[in-house]
Design an enzyme around this catalytic site. Structure first.
Site, PDB file in Angstrom:
ATOM      1  N   SER A 140     -13.660   2.815 -21.049  1.00 27.65           N
ATOM      2  CA  SER A 140     -12.198   3.042 -21.539  1.00 27.65           C
ATOM      3  C   SER A 140     -11.911   4.486 -21.811  1.00 27.65           C
ATOM      4  O   SER A 140     -13.193   5.064 -21.973  1.00 27.65           O
ATOM      5  CB  SER A 140     -11.622   2.416 -22.732  1.00 27.65           C
ATOM      6  OG  SER A 140     -10.739   2.840 -23.324  1.00 27.65           O
ATOM      7  N   TYR A 153     -13.740  -1.596 -31.662  1.00 30.69           N
ATOM      8  CA  TYR A 153     -13.560  -1.768 -30.253  1.00 30.69           C
ATOM      9  C   TYR A 153     -14.114  -0.567 -29.787  1.00 30.69           C
ATOM     10  O   TYR A 153     -15.105  -0.697 -28.505  1.00 30.69           O
ATOM     11  CB  TYR A 153     -11.920  -1.469 -29.946  1.00 30.69           C
ATOM     12  CG  TYR A 153     -11.636  -1.481 -28.544  1.00 30.69           C
ATOM     13  CD1 TYR A 153     -11.738  -2.742 -27.723  1.00 30.69           C
ATOM     14  CD2 TYR A 153     -10.900  -0.305 -28.094  1.00 30.69           C
ATOM     15  CE1 TYR A 153     -11.399  -2.660 -26.482  1.00 30.69           C
ATOM     16  CE2 TYR A 153     -10.775  -0.291 -26.631  1.00 30.69           C
ATOM     17  CZ  TYR A 153     -10.782  -1.562 -25.844  1.00 30.69           C
ATOM     18  OH  TYR A 153     -10.380  -1.418 -24.550  1.00 30.69           O
TER      19      TYR A 153
HETATM   20  N1  LIG Z   1      -4.719  -2.105 -21.628  1.00 31.37           N
HETATM   21  C1  LIG Z   1      -5.472  -1.071 -21.866  1.00 31.37           C
HETATM   22  O1  LIG Z   1      -4.741  -0.145 -22.250  1.00 31.37           O
HETATM   23  C2  LIG Z   1      -6.983  -0.850 -21.517  1.00 31.37           C
HETATM   24  C3  LIG Z   1      -7.357   0.621 -21.631  1.00 31.37           C
HETATM   25  C4  LIG Z   1      -8.727   0.817 -21.400  1.00 31.37           C
HETATM   26  C5  LIG Z   1      -9.596  -0.275 -21.154  1.00 31.37           C
HETATM   27  N2  LIG Z   1      -9.054  -1.278 -21.099  1.00 31.37           N
HETATM   28  C6  LIG Z   1     -10.081  -2.603 -20.610  1.00 31.37           C
HETATM   29  O2  LIG Z   1      -9.737  -3.323 -19.614  1.00 31.37           O
HETATM   30  C7  LIG Z   1     -10.287  -4.756 -19.708  1.00 31.37           C
HETATM   31  C8  LIG Z   1      -8.722  -5.804 -19.591  1.00 31.37           C
HETATM   32  O3  LIG Z   1      -8.038  -5.104 -20.668  1.00 31.37           O
HETATM   33  P1  LIG Z   1      -6.379  -5.891 -20.438  1.00 31.37           P
HETATM   34  O4  LIG Z   1      -5.691  -4.728 -21.260  1.00 31.37           O
HETATM   35  O5  LIG Z   1      -6.281  -6.282 -19.138  1.00 31.37           O
HETATM   36  O6  LIG Z   1      -6.701  -7.230 -21.462  1.00 31.37           O
HETATM   37  P2  LIG Z   1      -5.752  -8.397 -21.590  1.00 31.37           P
HETATM   38  O7  LIG Z   1      -5.745  -8.987 -22.897  1.00 31.37           O
HETATM   39  O8  LIG Z   1      -4.572  -8.501 -20.701  1.00 31.37           O
HETATM   40  O9  LIG Z   1      -6.863  -9.433 -20.685  1.00 31.37           O
HETATM   41  C9  LIG Z   1      -8.208  -9.536 -21.057  1.00 31.37           C
HETATM   42  C10 LIG Z   1      -8.339 -10.932 -20.615  1.00 31.37           C
HETATM   43  O10 LIG Z   1      -9.791 -11.604 -21.030  1.00 31.37           O
HETATM   44  C11 LIG Z   1     -10.023 -12.740 -21.376  1.00 31.37           C
HETATM   45  N3  LIG Z   1     -10.965 -12.869 -22.497  1.00 31.37           N
HETATM   46  C12 LIG Z   1     -10.791 -12.620 -23.790  1.00 31.37           C
HETATM   47  N4  LIG Z   1     -12.027 -12.905 -24.475  1.00 31.37           N
HETATM   48  C13 LIG Z   1     -12.712 -13.761 -23.614  1.00 31.37           C
HETATM   49  C14 LIG Z   1     -13.843 -14.051 -23.384  1.00 31.37           C
HETATM   50  N5  LIG Z   1     -14.530 -14.363 -24.711  1.00 31.37           N
HETATM   51  N6  LIG Z   1     -14.507 -14.756 -22.481  1.00 31.37           N
HETATM   52  C15 LIG Z   1     -13.626 -14.820 -21.160  1.00 31.37           C
HETATM   53  N7  LIG Z   1     -12.397 -14.154 -21.258  1.00 31.37           N
HETATM   54  C16 LIG Z   1     -11.931 -13.770 -22.347  1.00 31.37           C
HETATM   55  C17 LIG Z   1      -8.462 -12.820 -22.153  1.00 31.37           C
HETATM   56  O11 LIG Z   1      -7.983 -14.192 -22.063  1.00 31.37           O
HETATM   57  C18 LIG Z   1      -7.444 -12.179 -21.169  1.00 31.37           C
HETATM   58  O12 LIG Z   1      -7.110 -12.963 -19.948  1.00 31.37           O
HETATM   59  C19 LIG Z   1     -10.841  -4.562 -21.163  1.00 31.37           C
HETATM   60  O13 LIG Z   1     -12.080  -4.442 -20.821  1.00 31.37           O
HETATM   61  C20 LIG Z   1     -10.169  -3.498 -21.971  1.00 31.37           C
HETATM   62  O14 LIG Z   1     -11.241  -3.239 -22.907  1.00 31.37           O
HETATM   63  C21 LIG Z   1      -7.979  -1.825 -21.176  1.00 31.37           C
END
Ligand SMILES: NC(=O)c1ccc[n+]([C@@H]2O[C@H](COP(=O)([O-])OP(=O)(O)OC[C@H]3O[C@@H](n4cnc5c(N)ncnc54)[C@H](O)[C@@H]3O)[C@@H](O)[C@H]2O)c1
Length: 253
Positions: A140, A153
């Site tokens: 991230s 986080y």
């Molecule tokens: N959204 C952002 O702005 C952003 C920015 C930088 C990095 N990220 C990274 O991208 C990735 C996805 O983020 P997102 O925004 O799509 O999140 P999201 O919440 O939309 O999706 C995350 C998914 O992970 C699943 N999950 C959570 N805990 C779990 C577990 N213990 N076992 C299995 N599945 C589990 C959830 O059910 C969900 O479907 C993450 O690693 C996040 O750190 C997101």
């Protein structure tokens, strides 16, 4: 992108960036294992891929539980005979500052760091039998920059960045490449949950976040998925141990 005939495992693929990645990999010919704790979202993504003529299975797995984490790689081998691509996308969003309790820290580290390590360990065993592979981790902008009340986080995302480099070193001799993508602000359920917690409307959230990116907007899950697809594909065959910012220029200045 060269992922046709490959088998991919995407964790957290029931929603957001993971779902977009699973669907994009399938569009490019990969068979996909969708791992998540969200059964409804996971089966919906699976059904969309099948309806489009792709190959996919959904496996319920909480990656912080060792047996469930290991079951994902086994499902790839059982369903499709091999594993070539792992996308470590699942994460929990414990957004806390100095007052985080030991329980808060455990919730964050158990999923984002240890869960990722557990899935990776099991996946590498199958990748070795498959003759190599590519791992793409979700780090991230939070791996690089400080944001208020984010330490529980951000520490996990900094860990993912360094795990990427260490594992690239350790797994190169197995023909396994390891890279990560570093998204800026992406509109997903996680960001909507965050808005709910801090009492922000979507318009307020975008007004606050967009100007932090040189492109003056937030990103979409599909835009991150394209970067993941590239790093996972044979087109990135000489790329390992590095990170790709997918942040609209957030960290450029
Ligand atoms: N959204 C952002 O702005 C952003 C920015 C930088 C990095 N990220 C990274 O991208 C990735 C996805 O983020 P997102 O925004 O799509 O999140 P999201 O919440 O939309 O999706 C995350 C998914 O992970 C699943 N999950 C959570 N805990 C779990 C577990 N213990 N076992 C299995 N599945 C589990 C959830 O059910 C969900 O479907 C993450 O690693 C996040 O750190 C997101």
């Amino acid at each position: 992108m060269r992922v046709s005939q490959k088998v991919a495992l995407v964790t957290g693929a029931a929603d957001g960036i993971g779902a977009a990645t699973a669907e994009l990999l399938a569009e490019h010919g990969a068979a996909v294992v969708i791992g998540d704790i969200d059964d409804r979202g996971g089966t919906e993504v699976r059904d969309r891929i099948l309806a489009a003529g792709g190959k996919a299975v959904f496996v319920h797995a909480d990656i912080s539980r060792p047996a469930e984490a290991a079951s994902l790689a086994s499902a790839a081998e059982t369903s499709f005979g091999r594993l070539d691509i792992l996308v470590n996308n699942a994460a929990t969003f414990v957004l806390m500052g100095i007052d985080a309790t030991p329980e808060d820290w455990h919730r964050s580290l158990d999923v984002n760091v240890i869960g990722t390590a557990l899935v990776t360990h099991a996946a590498v065993q199958v990748m070795r039998r498959s003759g190599g592979g590519a791992i793409v981790n979700l780090a991230s902008i939070s791996s690089f920059v400080a944001q208020p009340q984010f330490v529980t986080y951000s520490a996990t995302k900094a860990a993912i960045l360094q795990m990427t480099r260490n594992l690239a070193l350790d797994l190169a001799s197995d023909g396994i490449r390891v890279n990560c993508v570093c998204p800026g602000t992406i509109l997903t359920r996680a960001s909507r949950d965050h808005m709910g917690r801090v009492g922000m409307s979507l318009a307020d959230f975008i007004a606050a976040e967009a100007p932090k990116h040189l492109l003056n907007r937030v990103g979409t899950p599909r835009e991150v998925a394209h970067a993941i697809l590239f790093l996972a594909s044979d087109d990135a065959s000489f790329i390992t141990g590095t990170h790709l910012m997918v942040d609209g220029g957030y960290t450029a200045v």
